[in-house]
Design an enzyme around this catalytic site. Structure first.
Site, mmCIF file in Angstrom:
data_model
loop_
_atom_site.group_PDB
_atom_site.id
_atom_site.type_symbol
_atom_site.label_atom_id
_atom_site.label_comp_id
_atom_site.label_asym_id
_atom_site.label_seq_id
_atom_site.Cartn_x
_atom_site.Cartn_y
_atom_site.Cartn_z
ATOM 1 N N HIS A 14 0.776 -1.183 -0.065
ATOM 2 C CA HIS A 14 -0.148 -0.187 0.047
ATOM 3 C C HIS A 14 0.850 1.349 0.050
ATOM 4 O O HIS A 14 1.447 1.616 1.160
ATOM 5 C CB HIS A 14 -0.931 0.068 1.138
ATOM 6 C CG HIS A 14 -1.816 1.073 1.221
ATOM 7 N ND1 HIS A 14 -3.314 0.930 1.395
ATOM 8 C CD2 HIS A 14 -1.747 2.446 0.878
ATOM 9 C CE1 HIS A 14 -3.736 1.926 1.410
ATOM 10 N NE2 HIS A 14 -3.052 3.242 0.968
ATOM 11 N N HIS A 16 1.575 5.191 -1.789
ATOM 12 C CA HIS A 16 1.155 6.438 -2.563
ATOM 13 C C HIS A 16 2.598 7.084 -3.013
ATOM 14 O O HIS A 16 3.431 7.375 -2.114
ATOM 15 C CB HIS A 16 0.484 7.455 -1.680
ATOM 16 C CG HIS A 16 -0.739 7.018 -1.313
ATOM 17 N ND1 HIS A 16 -2.019 7.309 -1.920
ATOM 18 C CD2 HIS A 16 -0.886 6.138 0.004
ATOM 19 C CE1 HIS A 16 -2.969 6.646 -1.196
ATOM 20 N NE2 HIS A 16 -2.344 6.325 -0.073
ATOM 21 N N LYS A 100 -9.215 -0.380 -6.017
ATOM 22 C CA LYS A 100 -9.270 0.454 -4.901
ATOM 23 C C LYS A 100 -10.755 0.938 -4.660
ATOM 24 O O LYS A 100 -11.035 2.017 -5.482
ATOM 25 C CB LYS A 100 -8.288 1.450 -4.677
ATOM 26 C CG LYS A 100 -8.156 2.236 -3.318
ATOM 27 C CD LYS A 100 -7.519 1.560 -2.234
ATOM 28 C CE LYS A 100 -7.737 2.066 -0.693
ATOM 29 N NZ LYS A 100 -6.645 3.215 -0.687
ATOM 30 N N HIS A 137 -10.432 1.123 1.362
ATOM 31 C CA HIS A 137 -10.509 2.221 2.406
ATOM 32 C C HIS A 137 -11.792 2.054 3.350
ATOM 33 O O HIS A 137 -12.791 2.582 2.770
ATOM 34 C CB HIS A 137 -10.341 3.567 1.736
ATOM 35 C CG HIS A 137 -10.269 4.341 2.871
ATOM 36 N ND1 HIS A 137 -8.947 5.376 3.032
ATOM 37 C CD2 HIS A 137 -11.001 5.037 3.889
ATOM 38 C CE1 HIS A 137 -8.989 6.064 4.253
ATOM 39 N NE2 HIS A 137 -10.201 5.936 4.589
ATOM 40 N N HIS A 175 -4.723 -0.641 5.669
ATOM 41 C CA HIS A 175 -4.418 -0.051 6.781
ATOM 42 C C HIS A 175 -5.594 0.096 7.906
ATOM 43 O O HIS A 175 -6.176 0.914 8.343
ATOM 44 C CB HIS A 175 -4.215 1.705 6.723
ATOM 45 C CG HIS A 175 -5.356 2.312 5.525
ATOM 46 N ND1 HIS A 175 -6.695 2.153 5.831
ATOM 47 C CD2 HIS A 175 -5.117 2.848 4.255
ATOM 48 C CE1 HIS A 175 -7.385 2.820 4.986
ATOM 49 N NE2 HIS A 175 -6.353 3.132 3.896
ATOM 50 N N ASP A 248 1.037 2.627 3.615
ATOM 51 C CA ASP A 248 0.339 3.571 3.178
ATOM 52 C C ASP A 248 1.349 5.089 3.400
ATOM 53 O O ASP A 248 0.773 6.218 3.671
ATOM 54 C CB ASP A 248 -0.708 3.821 4.467
ATOM 55 C CG ASP A 248 -1.856 4.855 3.957
ATOM 56 O OD1 ASP A 248 -1.780 5.288 2.655
ATOM 57 O OD2 ASP A 248 -2.887 5.079 4.674
HETATM 58 O O1 DOR Z 1 -3.725 9.474 5.556
HETATM 59 C C1 DOR Z 1 -4.042 9.222 4.221
HETATM 60 N N1 DOR Z 1 -3.476 9.732 3.317
HETATM 61 N N2 DOR Z 1 -5.051 8.301 4.000
HETATM 62 C C2 DOR Z 1 -5.417 8.032 2.944
HETATM 63 O O2 DOR Z 1 -6.176 6.997 2.883
HETATM 64 C C3 DOR Z 1 -5.213 8.529 1.664
HETATM 65 C C4 DOR Z 1 -3.559 9.206 1.857
HETATM 66 C C5 DOR Z 1 -3.075 10.024 0.730
HETATM 67 O O3 DOR Z 1 -3.446 9.862 -0.133
HETATM 68 O O4 DOR Z 1 -2.569 11.026 1.187
HETATM 69 ZN ZN ZN Z 2 -3.633 4.933 1.301
#
Ligand code: DOR
Ligand code: ZN
Length: 349
Positions: A14, A16, A100, A137, A175, A248
């Site tokens: 997971h 980003h 997702k 999520h 998460h 995450d």
């Molecule tokens: O804290 C988070 N940041 N939770 C999420 O679900 C998305 C993520 C983000 O994309 O910054």
């Molecule tokens: Zn995430």
């Protein structure tokens, strides 16, 4: 005291990485630690189909240092207008590892998310039929539900009924932050799994208010009570194959975090595996790190375990207080998880 530990190369299920300059800044951290990462699609606009995901994947590969092998797996953004054809196409690409589900409005860049779960049932049926994984999520968006209860209510209202209605659908509750999340995954069959972040293992919700308000400790789902953190610690370190690593890691520049309405997300990619090692070592469970980090996720996603290894050495070092952007402007910094803290596990590069 152990001096070093060698484990099969881990995967981050997971992650980003955004796009543009931020992508270039953060991808090398993950690529030098992990064999694969599941890349989240919540760009603006979102990554909805295979064509868009493959283009995004090649941008990611362009930022991987040349001496490193890294295989990004892509998650597609499920929307109200995703089609069965999108699902079939996804099932045919080795680079796509699922869709997702963001409930619309639940978190960062989730405006294009699903507005009503009933509306996407035929798509979820098709995913089940074609063996495509659903990453979830798991928070309701009803503003009347207390923010600390949103995961538990989502499990009751959405996830339990969904998993009964489509029992073969492979689901990852992403998460997880609560005992209810742990219980849901534990009592389900092998088609259901959960990822666990380092921040939800390290901290309870006091961290957000420790000595003042701490925007860099804000993520979604938000940190919970200590009893929940303990349930997550047990889940992660007991060797149950239904739980695996997903950081995450979510980079947001300092200016966006330290603001009147700071955004959600904690960046941890610069030291993710080292921090998990520290966490496992703190409860004498370092021998359980490899299953959680390198095996359970690969097995769930039905991909070969990585054949390379990484070595962590027991050597005190200090994590950076910030990670500069290209123009070294303070607003543009990233403040990583455990910024400026000492860690005793270090990656041998
Ligand atoms: O804290 C988070 N940041 N939770 C999420 O679900 C998305 C993520 C983000 O994309 O910054
Ligand atoms: Zn995430």
């Amino acid at each position: 005291m152990t001096d070093s530990i060698t484990i099969d190369r881990p995967d981050d299920w997971h992650l980003h990485v955004r796009d543009g300059e931020m992508l270039e800044r953060v991808v090398p951290f993950t690529a030098s630690r992990f064999g694969r990462a599941l890349i989240m699609p919540n760009l603006n606009p979102p990554v909805r189909n295979v064509t868009q995901a493959l283009k995004y994947r090649s941008q990611i590969l362009d930022s991987v240092p040349s001496n490193t092998t890294f295989d990004p797996k892509m998650s597609l953004y499920l929307t109200d207008s995703t089609t069965v054809a999108d699902v079939v196409e996804a099932s045919q690409s080795e680079h796509i590892a699922g869709f997702k589900l963001y409930p619309a409005g639940a978190t960062t860049n989730s405006d294009s998310g699903v507005t009503k779960i009933l509306g996407v049932m035929p798509i979820l049926e098709a995913m089940s039929e074609h063996g495509v994984v659903l990453q979830v999520h798991g928070e309701v968006t009803d503003k009347h539900v207390d923010i600390f209860d949103r995961e538990a209510v989502f499990i009751d209202q959405i996830l339990l009924p969904l998993s009964r209605e489509i029992p073969q659908l492979k689901i990852v509750l992403e998460h997880i932050t609560t005992r209810e999340g742990v219980d849901f995954v534990q009592s389900a069959g092998p088609q259901i799994a959960g990822t666990i972040t380092p921040q939800h293992l390290l901290y309870n919700r006091n961290e957000i208010f420790r000595g003042g308000i701490r925007p860099h400790a804000f993520c979604l789902p938000v940190l919970k009570r200590e009893a929940h953190r303990q349930a997550l610690m047990e889940a992660a370190t007991q060797g149950n194959p239904s739980f695996f690593l997903g950081t995450d890691s979510a980079p947001h520049i300092r200016g966006a975090k330290q603001s009147e309405c700071g955004c959600a997300g904690i960046f941890s990619a610069n030291a993710a595996i080292e921090i998990y090692a520290e966490i496992f070592a703190s409860v004498d469970k370092l021998h359980m790190l490899e299953g959680f980090s390198s095996h359970h996720g690969a097995d769930f996603y039905d991909v070969k375990r990585n054949t390379e290894t990484i070595t962590l050495i027991n050597q005190m070092h200090t994590l950076p207080t910030k990670i500069d952007g290209a123009n070294k402007n303070a607003d543009d910094d990233l403040i990583p998880l455990m910024a400026g803290h000492q860690l005793s596990w270090m990656l041998q590069l």
